[in-house]
Design a protein around this motif. Structure first.
Motif, mmCIF file in Angstrom:
data_model
loop_
_atom_site.group_PDB
_atom_site.id
_atom_site.type_symbol
_atom_site.label_atom_id
_atom_site.label_comp_id
_atom_site.label_asym_id
_atom_site.label_seq_id
_atom_site.Cartn_x
_atom_site.Cartn_y
_atom_site.Cartn_z
ATOM 1 N N THR A 1 8.535 -2.307 -4.783
ATOM 2 C CA THR A 1 9.511 -1.532 -4.021
ATOM 3 C C THR A 1 8.870 -1.055 -2.718
ATOM 4 O OG1 THR A 1 10.508 -0.826 -6.083
ATOM 5 C CG2 THR A 1 11.073 0.455 -4.137
ATOM 6 N N VAL A 2 9.600 -1.242 -1.645
ATOM 7 C CA VAL A 2 9.111 -0.849 -0.319
ATOM 8 C C VAL A 2 9.121 0.682 -0.213
ATOM 9 C CG1 VAL A 2 9.695 -0.932 2.154
ATOM 10 C CG2 VAL A 2 9.822 -3.011 0.741
ATOM 11 N N THR A 3 8.134 1.220 0.487
ATOM 12 C CA THR A 3 8.094 2.672 0.661
ATOM 13 C C THR A 3 8.479 3.009 2.102
ATOM 14 O OG1 THR A 3 6.756 4.655 0.378
ATOM 15 C CG2 THR A 3 5.564 2.658 0.983
ATOM 16 N N MET A 4 9.326 4.023 2.233
ATOM 17 C CA MET A 4 9.948 4.290 3.545
ATOM 18 C C MET A 4 9.595 5.657 4.105
ATOM 19 S SD MET A 4 13.822 2.898 2.830
ATOM 20 C CE MET A 4 14.491 3.588 4.341
ATOM 21 N N GLY A 5 9.665 5.732 5.427
ATOM 22 C CA GLY A 5 9.598 7.018 6.106
ATOM 23 C C GLY A 5 10.839 7.161 6.963
ATOM 24 N N SER A 6 11.237 8.391 7.234
ATOM 25 C CA SER A 6 12.415 8.591 8.073
ATOM 26 C C SER A 6 12.104 9.712 9.063
ATOM 27 C CB SER A 6 13.604 8.884 7.164
ATOM 28 O OG SER A 6 14.444 9.841 7.703
ATOM 29 N N TYR A 7 12.537 9.498 10.300
ATOM 30 C CA TYR A 7 12.063 10.352 11.397
ATOM 31 C C TYR A 7 13.213 10.607 12.370
ATOM 32 C CZ TYR A 7 8.102 7.731 9.459
ATOM 33 O OH TYR A 7 7.217 7.129 8.601
ATOM 34 N N GLY A 8 13.602 11.850 12.546
ATOM 35 C CA GLY A 8 14.746 12.145 13.421
ATOM 36 C C GLY A 8 14.377 13.046 14.586
ATOM 37 N N PHE B 1 9.573 12.605 7.812
ATOM 38 C CA PHE B 1 9.146 12.681 6.426
ATOM 39 C C PHE B 1 8.945 11.374 5.713
ATOM 40 C CE2 PHE B 1 13.440 14.234 6.712
ATOM 41 C CZ PHE B 1 14.156 13.525 5.787
ATOM 42 N N GLN B 2 8.080 11.489 4.737
ATOM 43 C CA GLN B 2 7.732 10.350 3.901
ATOM 44 C C GLN B 2 8.745 10.306 2.766
ATOM 45 O OE1 GLN B 2 3.564 10.298 2.852
ATOM 46 N NE2 GLN B 2 2.912 10.829 4.926
ATOM 47 N N LEU B 3 9.703 9.412 2.908
ATOM 48 C CA LEU B 3 10.742 9.317 1.888
ATOM 49 C C LEU B 3 10.203 8.726 0.593
ATOM 50 C CD1 LEU B 3 13.720 7.691 3.795
ATOM 51 C CD2 LEU B 3 13.599 10.003 2.919
ATOM 52 N N GLY B 4 9.213 7.854 0.724
ATOM 53 C CA GLY B 4 8.751 7.140 -0.462
ATOM 54 C C GLY B 4 9.770 6.089 -0.859
ATOM 55 N N GLY C 1 1.544 3.327 -0.083
ATOM 56 C CA GLY C 1 1.412 4.689 0.418
ATOM 57 C C GLY C 1 0.493 4.814 1.622
ATOM 58 N N ALA C 2 -0.570 4.008 1.628
ATOM 59 C CA ALA C 2 -1.501 4.072 2.752
ATOM 60 C C ALA C 2 -0.801 3.615 4.027
ATOM 61 C CB ALA C 2 -2.723 3.199 2.473
ATOM 62 N N GLY C 3 0.018 2.569 3.900
ATOM 63 C CA GLY C 3 0.788 2.073 5.035
ATOM 64 C C GLY C 3 1.759 3.138 5.526
ATOM 65 N N LYS D 1 4.297 -9.885 3.990
ATOM 66 C CA LYS D 1 3.876 -10.361 5.310
ATOM 67 C C LYS D 1 4.810 -9.871 6.410
ATOM 68 C CE LYS D 1 1.928 -14.643 3.560
ATOM 69 N NZ LYS D 1 2.479 -15.950 3.200
ATOM 70 N N ASP D 2 6.055 -9.503 6.013
ATOM 71 C CA ASP D 2 7.022 -8.998 6.992
ATOM 72 C C ASP D 2 6.731 -7.547 7.377
ATOM 73 O OD1 ASP D 2 8.485 -11.402 6.941
ATOM 74 O OD2 ASP D 2 9.548 -10.750 5.125
ATOM 75 N N LEU D 3 5.886 -6.891 6.595
ATOM 76 C CA LEU D 3 5.637 -5.466 6.797
ATOM 77 C C LEU D 3 4.253 -5.251 7.402
ATOM 78 C CD1 LEU D 3 7.080 -4.154 3.414
ATOM 79 C CD2 LEU D 3 8.251 -4.519 5.592
#
Ligand code: ATP
Ligand code: MG
Length: 595
Positions: A460-467, A437-440, A169-171, A128-130
């Motif tokens: 496990t939460v899936t992450m993206g990182s963007y610089g 990028f999609q870190l996963g 992954g869809a998120g 619910k936090d995501l």
């Protein structure tokens, strides 16, 4: 606001700084925007800081528009989280390491995946936090091997880094797309030409990744494009595995080829002494070149200096190994040149005549041997016979030799077939401005970032990182927006909207110029007013205005006697006279304001 040149903290330079390689960088230094403090480390003077803040503001605006929240992590960080993800060692010499008074290892953050991940882990527990998107605009430290072109590649620099956290992954795809759209808006506003290319995710791990490259001949990145719209960093180009071909060559045979340690000398000797049966002349592309490097793996307990491993790479003789493509393939190991001492340790390697006869993990040298994927099974090659002055001809891949695998490390060239199958590749250069990028789950797994899903199961939460390189952006904008005499800022990021020059000695000139400055200020225009009196001639003021590069210059000079001032467009050089009374309106129209 009105800023007066008489008190602005700036000293413009007429001479180019000795250490500046690129014109934009030279101008940033000469015009008093930045100052070098140490190699790759720059101070931002008032003019520069104004530009930097404008770039930051554009980025903030677009990040907030997609619902990302700003926070700020420290630059000085504990080692443990970076140890947990392996980056304490993987980053190698690029990491600035410091030791505190209690002898604890610390680091200056090169990027902050770990810290964001841990903060979310501490505070959030449920699906619910995501989703969640967070960003910061913050100083990063990387001890770059080759700091370059001023703020383009610094050892201290400002990055906007954002991170997304999703349950699936869809998120992640949605968060990624939101960032991609925001980046397009940001780079459209910043005022330089850019392309979006497929990228390698490098040391970060993960899968889908794209870079925003500023198109520039001076860029350190090379990218390819084809007619279908495909664009990729050369680092990410996957040369397809060549399909097997029918063997047409007769048995392999060793020939004397004295004094042919290079491909060029070999091809000459082959054409002179061993003409081809089919009448065609030999070319470098008929030869197989075996390049040796030493991989230095990240340090571990048994190898405090990092384990050293020789690696042989077989590429067609008309190509070189591309250092950057190799770098991403071997990361986190680093490829170093194969030195005389390394040859001495491997007497089976006949320098200049090395061939697959000794290469391979299971072969006499024990050296891992990887082939370029363009080397088809069944194709015949001329290559080293592992004896000084000898080569072997008609050596067939798959029949006479095999390798331990393939590697995407050969250079990519203009005209190479596109991996998409649509025609040939064209090459150009660029500067990496942003990377999404999609870190996963790589970081979330390493650091244990899990939340409960709808069914009460821990996932496990899936992450993206963007610089985005913020200080680098200022450098790129300067490279893209200048002429021989100075900078020419795009409207959105100019340090001031208008540069008023009081050109003359008469008091009435200063009175009129000061009055215009005040009236513009009242309309919300940012004014730089060159009010310097005394020895500063109009010529010096014009030169400074051209160097500093505010796009609109308003000259209050001789014409004042006739009731006119001059409005100059810095970019086009066009000048026109305007009645003093209309000057405020004319400036506002010029700068596109609705004020
Ligand atoms: P590069 O290949 O140019 O070294 P990178 O792949 O290391 O870049 P990231 O780790 O993805 O870069 O960092 C995000 C952004 O930060 C980059 O897209 C770039 O704009 C900027 N950046 C990275 N390194 C530097 C640096 N040394 N100086 C200035 N900006 C940098
Ligand atoms: Mg880098």
């Amino acid at each position: 606001m009105v800023t007066r040149m008489s008190s602005l903290f700036v000293r413009t330079l007429r001479e180019d700084p000795a250490d500046a390689e690129l014109p934009g960088h030279r101008l940033l230094v000469r015009a008093g925007y930045v100052r070098r403090a140490a190699p790759g480390i720059y101070s931002w003077l008032p003019l520069g800081l104004r530009v930097l803040r404008k770039v930051e503001a554009i980025i903030r605006e677009e990040m907030e528009a997609i619902g990302s929240q700003e926070l700020s992590f420290p630059a000085l960080l504990p080692k443990e989280p970076y140890e947990a993800t392996g980056r304490w060692t993987d980053y190698g010499d690029n990491l600035f390491r410091v030791v505190d008074r209690k002898d604890a290892d610390m680091l200056l953050g090169p990027t902050h995946e770990e810290m964001f991940c841990l903060a979310v882990k501490d505070m959030y527990t449920s699906y619910k936090d995501l989703p969640l998107m967070l960003f910061q605009v913050q100083t990063k430290y990387r001890d770059e091997a080759r700091p370059r072109a001023g703020v383009l590649r610094g050892r201290e620099f400002i990055m906007k880094d954002s991170y997304s956290f999703d349950i699936d992954g869809a998120g992640l795809q949605k968060s990624y797309d939101a960032h991609r759209d925001a980046y397009i808006k940001i780079f459209d506003r910043l005022g330089f030409e850019y392309v979006i290319v497929h990228a390698d995710s490098g040391a970060m791990g993960g899968s889908t990744s794209e870079e925003f490259l500023a198109v520039s001949d001076n860029g350190e990145d090379t990218f390819v494009r084809d007619a279908s719209g495909y664009a990729a960093n050369v680092e990410a180009v996957e040369v397809p595995q060549a399909a097997p071909v029918a063997v047409t060559a007769g048995p392999a045979h060793v020939e004397d080829t004295p004094d042919t340690p290079t491909i060029e000398t070999l091809v000459t000797a082959l054409n002179a002494n061993h003409p081809r049966a089919d009448g065609r002349t030999w070319t470098a592309a008929d030869t197989l070149k075996n390049v040796l490097v030493t991989l230095v793996h990240p340090a571990d307990e048994d190898h405090p200096e990092g384990r050293r491993e020789p690696l042989a790479i077989g590429v067609p003789g008309d190509r070189d190994v591309d250092a950057k493509r190799l770098e991403v393939q071997v990361a986190p190991a680093v490829a170093e040149p194969f030195e005389e001492a390394d040859f001495a340790a491997h007497p089976e390697l006949a320098k200049g005549y090395i061939g697959p006869g000794v290469l391979g993990a299971q072969n006499t040298s024990g050296i891992r041997y990887l082939l370029d994927p363009s080397v088809a099974e069944g194709s015949a090659w001329v290559t080293g016979a592992d004896e000084h002055g000898k080569h072997v001809l008609d050596l067939v891949h798959g029949r006479d030799f095999t390798a331990d695998g393939t590697i995407q490390a050969a250079e990519i060239r203009e005209g190479d077939p596109s991996p998409t199958g649509s025609g040939a590749l064209t090459l150009a250069r660029g500067v990496e401005m942003g990377h999404i990028f999609q870190l996963g789950t790589k970081y979330a797994e390493a650091l244990g970032l899990k939340v409960l899903d709808e069914n009460g199961t821990l996932v496990t939460v899936t992450m993206g990182s963007y610089g985005i390189g913020v200080t680098r952006a200022v450098g790129v904008i300067a490279e893209d927006n200048h002429d021989e005499i100075g900078l020419v800022w795009p409207r959105e990021i100019t340090p001031f909207d208008v540069h008023i020059v009081a050109a003359g000695k008469g008091e009435e000139i200063f009175a009129a110029a000061g009055d215009l400055a005040a009236r513009l200020e009242a309309k919300g225009v940012d004014v730089l007013y060159d009010d310097r009196a005394g020895k500063v001639s109009p010529g010096v003021k014009f030169k400074d205005a051209e160097l500093i590069g505010v796009p609109t210059i308003l000259v209050v000079g001789k014409g004042l006697a006739d009731g006119v001032v001059e409005l100059k467009d810095r970019r086009t050089g066009e000048r026109r006279e305007v009645p003093v009374d209309d000057a405020v309106g004319a400036v506002i129209a010029e700068i596109g304001g609705t004020r």
